[in-house]
Design a protein around this motif. Sequence first.
Motif, PDB file in Angstrom:
ATOM      1  N   LYS A 118      78.562  91.622  36.345  1.00 39.03           N
ATOM      2  CA  LYS A 118      78.559  89.871  37.340  1.00 39.03           C
ATOM      3  C   LYS A 118      77.495  89.704  37.064  1.00 39.03           C
ATOM      4  N   GLN A 119      77.156  90.258  37.473  1.00 36.18           N
ATOM      5  CA  GLN A 119      75.506  89.193  37.339  1.00 36.18           C
ATOM      6  C   GLN A 119      75.055  88.259  36.280  1.00 36.18           C
ATOM      7  N   LEU A 120      75.873  89.415  35.059  1.00 38.64           N
ATOM      8  CA  LEU A 120      75.366  88.390  34.533  1.00 38.64           C
ATOM      9  C   LEU A 120      76.832  86.569  33.404  1.00 38.64           C
ATOM     10  N   ARG A 121      77.183  87.412  34.177  1.00 34.27           N
ATOM     11  CA  ARG A 121      79.125  85.896  34.220  1.00 34.27           C
ATOM     12  C   ARG A 121      78.509  85.247  35.505  1.00 34.27           C
ATOM     13  N   ASP A 122      77.632  85.239  36.369  1.00 35.20           N
ATOM     14  CA  ASP A 122      77.519  84.241  37.229  1.00 35.20           C
ATOM     15  C   ASP A 122      76.490  83.381  36.771  1.00 35.20           C
ATOM     16  N   VAL A 123      74.783  83.826  36.127  1.00 35.48           N
ATOM     17  CA  VAL A 123      73.658  83.576  35.515  1.00 35.48           C
ATOM     18  C   VAL A 123      74.711  82.533  34.130  1.00 35.48           C
ATOM     19  N   ARG A 124      75.469  83.300  33.390  1.00 32.21           N
ATOM     20  CA  ARG A 124      75.980  82.137  32.446  1.00 32.21           C
ATOM     21  C   ARG A 124      76.576  81.660  33.005  1.00 32.21           C
TER      22      ARG A 124
ATOM     23  N   GLY B 190      78.582  95.437  37.592  1.00 34.01           N
ATOM     24  CA  GLY B 190      77.714  95.195  38.211  1.00 34.01           C
ATOM     25  C   GLY B 190      76.593  94.001  37.691  1.00 34.01           C
ATOM     26  N   ILE B 191      76.190  94.903  36.683  1.00 32.74           N
ATOM     27  CA  ILE B 191      75.171  93.526  35.553  1.00 32.74           C
ATOM     28  C   ILE B 191      75.905  92.489  35.357  1.00 32.74           C
TER      29      ILE B 191
ATOM     30  N   LYS C 246      77.343 100.876  37.391  1.00 34.38           N
ATOM     31  CA  LYS C 246      76.077 100.021  37.207  1.00 34.38           C
ATOM     32  C   LYS C 246      76.052  98.422  36.376  1.00 34.38           C
TER      33      LYS C 246
END
Length: 634
Positions: free
Chosen positions: A259-265, A256-257, A253
């Motif tokens: 990867k989401q933080l990378r996209d948000v960053r 996955g978080i 998990k």
Amino acid sequence: MRLSLKTKFTLATSLLVLAVVALVSGLYLARLTRQTLRQASDTASFIAQQVYGACGNALKDAAERGDAPASTAPPDMREYVQRAFDNSSTLNSLIESDVGISPTIYEITISDSDGRVLVSSDATKRDQKVAGRPPVSALVRAGFFQQLRELYGPPQIYEFSLPFQLGTAPFGDIRVGLSSALIREQISPGLVSAGYWALGAVLLSTFLAFLTSTIALAPIGRISAQLDRISAGQFDTEPVVEQSDELGMVSTKILGIGKQLRDVREIFSTLRENLDQVMSGLEDGLLLFNAQGRAVLVSPSVERFLGGRSQELRGRRVAEIFPPRHPMRSVLKIEGDQIEPAEGKEVVLDGAGGPRRVGVSVQVIREQGARMGTLVSLRDMESLERIGSQLQVSERLAALGRVTAGIAHEVKNPLNSMRLWLEVLKANMPVEPEPQQAVKMLDSEIDRLDRAVKTFLNFTRPVELNLEETDLRIVLEDVLDAARPSITKAKLVLRADLPSGFRPVFVDRQLIHQAVLNLLLNACDFTEPGGRLELTLRREGEFAVIEVADSGKGIPANDQKKIFQLFFTTRPGGTGIGLANTFRFVQLNNGRIDFTSETGRGTTFRVELPLARVADTAAGRLRESNRPIVTEKQ
């Protein structure tokens, strides 16, 4: 001191084992103590029964020998019993052997009804009156802690008493004394053994708990390192814990978080760059504070008002940015870290160029009635006035351009017709000098008008810009090379300050080259030989500033508002289009141009160009230099 999870786990396990061991050891010691006391009591009862039987045999042996009391009086009876007991070797041997064999028996005493000793293992007590002692049965029935207090307190003698009769009447007691010190010696080995077992169990449990926690918490350490890498901007591609238990699920998990933080960053970085690019072009200084009074957004132009760099101001509180006695505190009405709304306020701030008037506006941002933040806007009032003046000049030039373009087109066609008919007229004119001179003069005037029309058309024609990242230092070096013959001819002292490592600008280098060259050539024309000419490049906030200063005669006050107008010139033989083109070229590159002049002391032109947002450029596109250019030539 904060404890790690491993330490807490080890301590908790050790304390739990210690509590269990202490409870078990306590129960064991309680049972051991009670059993020892009961065994001592039973031993005392058994010995008392033995002595009782020996006493009866001693009296029977005395009767068989014919020994009898002198009378039935108590003294005679006591003397008879005393004599019988003393003559019984069996009784005395039994008393001595019981005291020597039993580890808890302190003494054995036989006393009469008055408490006087008849026979005792302690010969010094013969015929003495025995004091009362606590019964051993009370100690046996006492609680565990009471038993420990009695046994490990001051030494004390407990007694087991067995009454005996002479005939049918009570005569005395058989008393068996038990020493608490002797009983304690029986219990102490078990207590020491239990203590060693308890200590060993605690140490072993501590080691096992440490080993278990190290193995069990190792995945948590890898997960913590994974979180640290995510915080540092490094994102794993595989889970660090591949187990199928809860820790493996947590690691998956977290991946996955991440990867989401990378996209948000990435999205945030893009938005931040766009926002910074937009804010870098703003003249007004903007400071956005959150509800707690901390600066979350600071535009680069704030540096021109407050002096500090925007990166240094971001994250600081209101009271830190505007400390006590700051000129803006009274305007902003600061209370703690909160700013009250304001509109149209003015304050005078001291800057590098002297005092400047600054307009201040404060807007409070609310959501559903709750205060979410505060936006502070700073505006240079003098710059607004200069911009207004430049806009007026621009409007006049634009209007002039439209008029001249229309006139030029209308004039050009008649001029072409006049030239054609003038050629026809020249072919049919007499050869006399006077008519030919008149035709030649008309031809010259038509050429002059044609050049003026072409100048109008060239000035009003749209310019095709070729914007690119440009190192101003290289451009200004080329400008100096082009202007150096004129500077040498004018016999001026040149000083150039062009620092290296300057961030590039996004401009049309040919137009900026021509604009600065026009300023240098114009300075050469209006500066006396031996005068000073300076070319300076520096950074102010998000702008590159080029200054061309001379020590010439200056611009008269009446002419200062007209120097950027087309065809205005005070130089004999001048065309009046150089400064007009300079003004136009700077504006086409999103820049600003201004000047200060004092009659008899010289003029300084100032050109401001916005810096490019990308600071790092390819090495092949820029010229490298290890030191700034500072030259003086004549």
